[in-house]
Design a protein around this motif. Structure first.
Motif, PDB file in Angstrom:
ATOM      1  N   VAL A 252      48.598  33.507  -2.135  1.00 34.41           N
ATOM      2  CA  VAL A 252      49.146  33.293  -0.793  1.00 34.41           C
ATOM      3  C   VAL A 252      50.017  32.043  -0.761  1.00 34.41           C
ATOM      4  CG1 VAL A 252      48.489  32.685   1.576  1.00 34.41           C
ATOM      5  CG2 VAL A 252      47.369  34.598   0.426  1.00 34.41           C
ATOM      6  N   ARG A 253      49.552  30.971  -1.407  1.00 30.90           N
ATOM      7  CA  ARG A 253      50.361  29.749  -1.405  1.00 30.90           C
ATOM      8  C   ARG A 253      51.623  29.915  -2.231  1.00 30.90           C
ATOM      9  NH1 ARG A 253      48.738  24.250  -4.370  1.00 30.90           N
ATOM     10  NH2 ARG A 253      49.336  25.590  -6.112  1.00 30.90           N
ATOM     11  N   ASP A 254      51.475  30.400  -3.458  1.00 29.48           N
ATOM     12  CA  ASP A 254      52.646  30.479  -4.342  1.00 29.48           C
ATOM     13  C   ASP A 254      53.669  31.482  -3.826  1.00 29.48           C
ATOM     14  OD1 ASP A 254      51.252  28.652  -5.821  1.00 29.48           O
ATOM     15  OD2 ASP A 254      50.830  29.986  -7.516  1.00 29.48           O
ATOM     16  N   GLY A 255      53.190  32.526  -3.145  1.00 31.02           N
ATOM     17  CA  GLY A 255      54.105  33.506  -2.573  1.00 31.02           C
ATOM     18  C   GLY A 255      54.623  33.117  -1.205  1.00 31.02           C
ATOM     19  N   GLN A 256      54.164  31.966  -0.695  1.00 28.32           N
ATOM     20  CA  GLN A 256      54.553  31.492   0.638  1.00 28.32           C
ATOM     21  C   GLN A 256      54.394  32.590   1.692  1.00 28.32           C
ATOM     22  OE1 GLN A 256      55.767  27.971   1.690  1.00 28.32           O
ATOM     23  NE2 GLN A 256      54.144  28.084   0.149  1.00 28.32           N
ATOM     24  N   VAL A 257      53.227  33.245   1.645  1.00 24.46           N
ATOM     25  CA  VAL A 257      52.883  34.215   2.684  1.00 24.46           C
ATOM     26  C   VAL A 257      52.609  33.433   3.972  1.00 24.46           C
ATOM     27  CG1 VAL A 257      51.246  35.989   3.409  1.00 24.46           C
ATOM     28  CG2 VAL A 257      51.878  35.778   0.979  1.00 24.46           C
ATOM     29  N   THR A 258      53.332  33.762   5.018  1.00 25.08           N
ATOM     30  CA  THR A 258      53.227  33.003   6.263  1.00 25.08           C
ATOM     31  C   THR A 258      51.839  33.164   6.889  1.00 25.08           C
ATOM     32  OG1 THR A 258      55.590  33.326   6.645  1.00 25.08           O
ATOM     33  CG2 THR A 258      54.246  32.670   8.548  1.00 25.08           C
ATOM     34  N   LEU A 259      51.210  32.027   7.193  1.00 19.19           N
ATOM     35  CA  LEU A 259      49.926  32.011   7.889  1.00 19.19           C
ATOM     36  C   LEU A 259      50.184  31.697   9.358  1.00 19.19           C
ATOM     37  CD1 LEU A 259      47.780  29.915   5.362  1.00 19.19           C
ATOM     38  CD2 LEU A 259      47.996  32.402   5.500  1.00 19.19           C
ATOM     39  N   GLU A 260      49.849  32.647  10.234  1.00 16.49           N
ATOM     40  CA  GLU A 260      50.049  32.466  11.674  1.00 16.49           C
ATOM     41  C   GLU A 260      48.779  31.803  12.236  1.00 16.49           C
ATOM     42  OE1 GLU A 260      52.477  36.738  11.872  1.00 16.49           O
ATOM     43  OE2 GLU A 260      50.563  36.496  12.894  1.00 16.49           O
ATOM     44  N   VAL A 261      48.686  30.498  12.065  1.00 13.98           N
ATOM     45  CA  VAL A 261      47.453  29.779  12.386  1.00 13.98           C
ATOM     46  C   VAL A 261      47.436  29.397  13.869  1.00 13.98           C
ATOM     47  CG1 VAL A 261      46.014  27.786  11.811  1.00 13.98           C
ATOM     48  CG2 VAL A 261      47.366  28.910  10.016  1.00 13.98           C
ATOM     49  N   ALA A 262      46.287  29.621  14.509  1.00 12.31           N
ATOM     50  CA  ALA A 262      46.104  29.300  15.931  1.00 12.31           C
ATOM     51  C   ALA A 262      44.827  28.479  16.067  1.00 12.31           C
ATOM     52  CB  ALA A 262      46.033  30.579  16.757  1.00 12.31           C
ATOM     53  N   PRO A 263      44.900  27.160  15.842  1.00 11.64           N
ATOM     54  CA  PRO A 263      43.673  26.353  15.753  1.00 11.64           C
ATOM     55  C   PRO A 263      42.788  26.386  16.993  1.00 11.64           C
ATOM     56  CG  PRO A 263      45.523  25.171  14.786  1.00 11.64           C
ATOM     57  CD  PRO A 263      46.094  26.378  15.458  1.00 11.64           C
ATOM     58  N   GLY A 287      50.470  22.841   0.744  1.00  6.35           N
ATOM     59  CA  GLY A 287      51.715  23.583   0.588  1.00  6.35           C
ATOM     60  C   GLY A 287      51.669  25.039   0.997  1.00  6.35           C
ATOM     61  N   PHE A 288      50.605  25.459   1.691  1.00  2.00           N
ATOM     62  CA  PHE A 288      50.590  26.813   2.248  1.00  2.00           C
ATOM     63  C   PHE A 288      51.644  26.908   3.357  1.00  2.00           C
ATOM     64  CE2 PHE A 288      46.478  26.643   0.234  1.00  2.00           C
ATOM     65  CZ  PHE A 288      46.199  27.956  -0.146  1.00  2.00           C
ATOM     66  N   ALA A 289      52.106  28.136   3.612  1.00  4.64           N
ATOM     67  CA  ALA A 289      53.132  28.349   4.648  1.00  4.64           C
ATOM     68  C   ALA A 289      52.470  28.411   6.019  1.00  4.64           C
ATOM     69  CB  ALA A 289      53.923  29.619   4.365  1.00  4.64           C
ATOM     70  N   VAL A 290      51.916  27.267   6.435  1.00  2.00           N
ATOM     71  CA  VAL A 290      51.215  27.153   7.711  1.00  2.00           C
ATOM     72  C   VAL A 290      52.213  27.102   8.859  1.00  2.00           C
ATOM     73  CG1 VAL A 290      49.844  25.542   9.115  1.00  2.00           C
ATOM     74  CG2 VAL A 290      49.174  26.023   6.749  1.00  2.00           C
ATOM     75  N   THR A 291      51.942  27.878   9.902  1.00  2.06           N
ATOM     76  CA  THR A 291      52.687  27.766  11.155  1.00  2.06           C
ATOM     77  C   THR A 291      51.663  27.560  12.274  1.00  2.06           C
ATOM     78  OG1 THR A 291      52.674  30.159  11.652  1.00  2.06           O
ATOM     79  CG2 THR A 291      54.462  29.315  10.253  1.00  2.06           C
ATOM     80  N   LEU A 292      52.099  26.990  13.387  1.00  6.08           N
ATOM     81  CA  LEU A 292      51.197  26.707  14.515  1.00  6.08           C
ATOM     82  C   LEU A 292      51.509  27.645  15.678  1.00  6.08           C
ATOM     83  CD1 LEU A 292      51.063  22.795  14.592  1.00  6.08           C
ATOM     84  CD2 LEU A 292      49.423  24.396  13.574  1.00  6.08           C
TER      85      LEU A 292
END
Length: 357
Positions: A252-263, A287-292
């Protein structure tokens, strides 16, 4: 000198939102007015302030099951095309006023189907977003809104929803989503729907790694060929305290799979005990593709501004972190390359350059 990283300045910052549910973001006053119009008598309060508090308190239970029960009220008042269009219009206006420059808002049309055909539900959403976007542009707060159509994992209408994604993609539908319970309903349960999306080259995001763990994430990637993970935060289950990654986390990190994170949503549903205990910062630093994201603005009592501000304050983020998260969201958005480049070069980078001084 950089501007202080506070709510006022975060609101000014150009933001990109990838995970927001239309039926989770209604204005309390709108819920009241729509309920009155259709004769819905099930609301737990009859004044906007009290109703908003009820939604937040009911959702703040530590239980995903109880959290989801709050949607019975919002869906109940969205059973006509006019109601759906109004909610979509107000969604676009509210996000634009909050400094969001691109949003992808999701809704399961089948939840509205008792009141109208699926096509009518989709067309009402598109009409509402378009109207809200026109009004926002006239007010000097331009926004683009893409529509994501959800199929419910536990139901059998995936093919119908996939077909709608393909049929309406030139009208503003940008992709397909799977929502609903992760456990017991694998994301490749109805292969014909996924094949339809594959043939059309349609985008997809899948709710995974919210209530279930690594197995659910692996299934979303391998079974449904997800480009983004709705929530995806349980990828942290495969990250050690020292930062060593398991095989799915590395992928997931190396492929930069977008994480739609909602804390805030994750804390409300009991996935984590507090924002400080949430892995959003650790994943971002690794370096994960974290988004908020907001997930459900009504139920969680949040805005994009409050979510970004709270995370930044809790973890000591600076403008570089906020800009990085925004650029990651733009990279993961289901946009044309031309539109992505325009937003990046003309809107996002100049906006952060002004704040960073």
């Amino acid at each position: 000198m950089p501007a202080p990283l506070n709510a006022e300045n975060v609101r000014r910052a150009p933001k990109v939102l990838l995970h927001d549910h239309l039926d989770g973001g209604l204005r309390p006053q709108t819920v009241l007015e729509l309920a009155d119009a259709v004769g819905y008598r099930g609301l737990p309060a009859d004044e906007a302030g009290a109703l908003g508090r009820w939604f937040r308190e009911a959702a703040d239970s530590g239980s995903l099951v109880q959290y989801l029960e709050t949607f019975a009220h919002t869906v109940a008042v969205m059973q006509t095309p006019d109601a759906v269009a109004r909610v979509a219009r107000e969604c676009a206006l509210d996000l634009a006023a909050d400094g969001v420059v691109h949003a992808e808002v999701r809704m399961a049309p089948e939840l509205l189907a008792p009141g109208m055909p699926l096509e009518a539900a989709v067309e009402a959403m598109l009409e509402g977003y378009a109207q809200g976007s026109r009004e926002a542009a006239a007010a000097g707060t331009p926004i683009s809104v893409g529509t994501l159509l959800c199929a419910m994992r536990q139901d059998d209408r995936w093919e119908e929803v996939a077909d709608l994604v393909v049929r309406y993609r030139d009208a503003g539908v940008v992709g397909f989503d799977l929502a609903g319970p992760e456990d017991g309903f694998p994301p490749d349960r109805i292969p014909a729907a996924l094949a339809l999306l594959d043939r059309a080259g349609a985008h997809r995001t899948v709710h995974a790694g919210e209530a279930a763990g690594i197995g659910s994430i692996r299934a979303a990637l391998d079974g449904a060929r997800a480009e983004r993970l709705g929530h995806g935060v349980r990828i942290a289950d495969e990250v050690t305290a020292e930062g060593t990654l398991g095989p799915v986390a590395r992928r997931v990190r190396d492929g930069q799979v977008t994480l739609e994170v909602a804390p805030s949503s994750n804390v409300q549903t009991g996935a984590y005990p507090s924002l400080a205990a949430h892995p959003v910062d650790r994943l971002h630093r690794l370096g994960f593709a974290v988004t908020l994201n907001t997930d459900n603005r009504l139920m969680s009592g949040v805005s994009v501004t409050s979510e970004v501000t709270d995370v930044a304050t809790t973890f000591g983020w600076g403008w570089d972190d906020v800009r990085t998260v925004t650029e990651r969201a733009l990279a993961g958005a289901f946009l044309t390359d031309e539109e992505r480049r325009r937003l990046l070069e003309d809107v996002v980078r100049p906006g952060y350059a002004a704040l960073q001084g």
